[in-house]
Scaffold this active site. Sequence first.
Site, PDB file in Angstrom:
ATOM      1  N   GLU A 167      -3.952   7.493  -4.134  1.00  0.00           N
ATOM      2  CA  GLU A 167      -4.312   7.044  -5.493  1.00  0.00           C
ATOM      3  C   GLU A 167      -5.624   7.667  -5.946  1.00  0.00           C
ATOM      4  O   GLU A 167      -6.525   7.819  -5.116  1.00  0.00           O
ATOM      5  CB  GLU A 167      -4.440   5.518  -5.505  1.00  0.00           C
ATOM      6  CG  GLU A 167      -3.103   4.852  -5.278  1.00  0.00           C
ATOM      7  CD  GLU A 167      -3.206   3.339  -5.067  1.00  0.00           C
ATOM      8  OE1 GLU A 167      -4.303   2.778  -5.264  1.00  0.00           O
ATOM      9  OE2 GLU A 167      -2.193   2.747  -4.700  1.00  0.00           O
ATOM     10  N   HIS A 221      -1.633   0.505  -9.696  1.00  0.00           N
ATOM     11  CA  HIS A 221      -2.198  -0.500  -8.780  1.00  0.00           C
ATOM     12  C   HIS A 221      -2.799  -1.680  -9.569  1.00  0.00           C
ATOM     13  O   HIS A 221      -3.997  -1.943  -9.497  1.00  0.00           O
ATOM     14  CB  HIS A 221      -3.257   0.159  -7.872  1.00  0.00           C
ATOM     15  CG  HIS A 221      -3.462  -0.594  -6.575  1.00  0.00           C
ATOM     16  ND1 HIS A 221      -3.689   0.013  -5.364  1.00  0.00           N
ATOM     17  CD2 HIS A 221      -3.490  -1.923  -6.308  1.00  0.00           C
ATOM     18  CE1 HIS A 221      -3.847  -0.903  -4.413  1.00  0.00           C
ATOM     19  NE2 HIS A 221      -3.722  -2.087  -4.972  1.00  0.00           N
ATOM     20  N   ARG A 241       0.865  -1.180   0.000  1.00  0.00           N
ATOM     21  CA  ARG A 241       0.000   0.000   0.000  1.00  0.00           C
ATOM     22  C   ARG A 241       0.901   1.230   0.000  1.00  0.00           C
ATOM     23  O   ARG A 241       1.984   1.223   0.616  1.00  0.00           O
ATOM     24  CB  ARG A 241      -0.892   0.023   1.253  1.00  0.00           C
ATOM     25  CG  ARG A 241      -2.046  -0.953   1.226  1.00  0.00           C
ATOM     26  CD  ARG A 241      -3.122  -0.553   0.214  1.00  0.00           C
ATOM     27  NE  ARG A 241      -4.258  -1.470   0.224  1.00  0.00           N
ATOM     28  CZ  ARG A 241      -4.408  -2.514  -0.589  1.00  0.00           C
ATOM     29  NH1 ARG A 241      -3.489  -2.789  -1.492  1.00  0.00           N
ATOM     30  NH2 ARG A 241      -5.479  -3.269  -0.517  1.00  0.00           N
TER      31      ARG A 241
HETATM   32  O1  LIG Z   1      -4.436  -4.284  -3.667  1.00  0.00           O
HETATM   33  C1  LIG Z   1      -4.993  -5.317  -3.806  1.00  0.00           C
HETATM   34  C2  LIG Z   1      -5.414  -6.178  -2.740  1.00  0.00           C
HETATM   35  O2  LIG Z   1      -5.286  -5.804  -1.555  1.00  0.00           O
HETATM   36  O3  LIG Z   1      -5.898  -7.264  -3.035  1.00  0.00           O
END
Ligand SMILES: O=CC(=O)O
Length: 331
Positions: free
Chosen positions: A277, A295, A248
């Site tokens: 984001e 992402h 993250r």
């Molecule tokens: O970012 C993606 C997830 O947490 O699956």
Amino acid sequence: MAEPQIHHLNGNDRRPKVLMLNQSPTFALFPSLFTQKFRILKAWESEQPLDQFLAKHARSVHALLGDRHTVVNAELLQLLPALRMVTVTCTGVNQIDLAECRRRGIAVANLGGAYSEDVADFAVGLLIDVLRRVSASDRYVRKGFWRSKGDFPLGFKLGGKRIGIVGMGKIGIEVAKRLQVFGCSIAYTSRNKKPSISYPVYSTVQELAESSDAIILCCGLNDQTRHIVNKKVLSALGKEGVVINIGRGALIDEKELVRCLVGGEIGGAGLDVFENEPYVPKELFALDNVVLCPHRAVHTPESFQASAEIAIANLEAFFSNRPLITPVTND
Ligand SMILES: O=CC(=O)O
């Protein structure tokens, strides 16, 4: 814990009700897998304001299906007094107030390891891209520089690099397995030492960074890990060090990262996630030693199919009073 489950009937419809607040890629790709078994209440399609929509279903909704964009906080839970289960089609659960769920007896499930292999592949891809400058050399060719300026600068070899993995959970283990095959040495730091894992373990990320050529962030985001990569860690990593983030954005102090990259204080970065984001600091756009992705590490149809199957299995377990398949735990 969960009360005995009630199948809410809507006329002859015997499918249990499941609330969704937002459309998710998994649901969008495989809607019928869900709707065959559950009566999905799609809040985002309702013409009513959200609070009215929730008030209408508040007493009859026991399960919520979400994803990484579904913020489950105390205010929402207050509006859903009958909720007993939240399942999300993602790995990270930083968007969920887990303490409040626990307090209210709401069980939480994520995807367990369903995305781990795809995410690990992506992390390795980012590392290779940063070291060998794949994206940068692609830009070089497209701009015609190969002909006008000649050879592209050398990249760095992956084999032999010392890789520090932050978070040796399911994703970290997959990353380590892959990089070992490339001839890298692996060390890690993790919330809990893993007795079954023989890689050297460091007690702080800073010590790990001091002994690594690249660090890869594979841990979840929570109060303990927010900005776990800070100024000290970045300076420990040093001028040639690389940071890869597929966790993250807020695992890294992004302002500090940008400052170090712009000032040449670290060697490069591969970033699939950002603090805010879809905002990406524009100072990074000009840097060829940085690879930026929107992402996407988990985004394959295969991952999404697995994610649909696991979310459905968790919902079925919940509605038949069986233990969840992939409950969120603390390990
Ligand atoms: O970012 C993606 C997830 O947490 O699956």
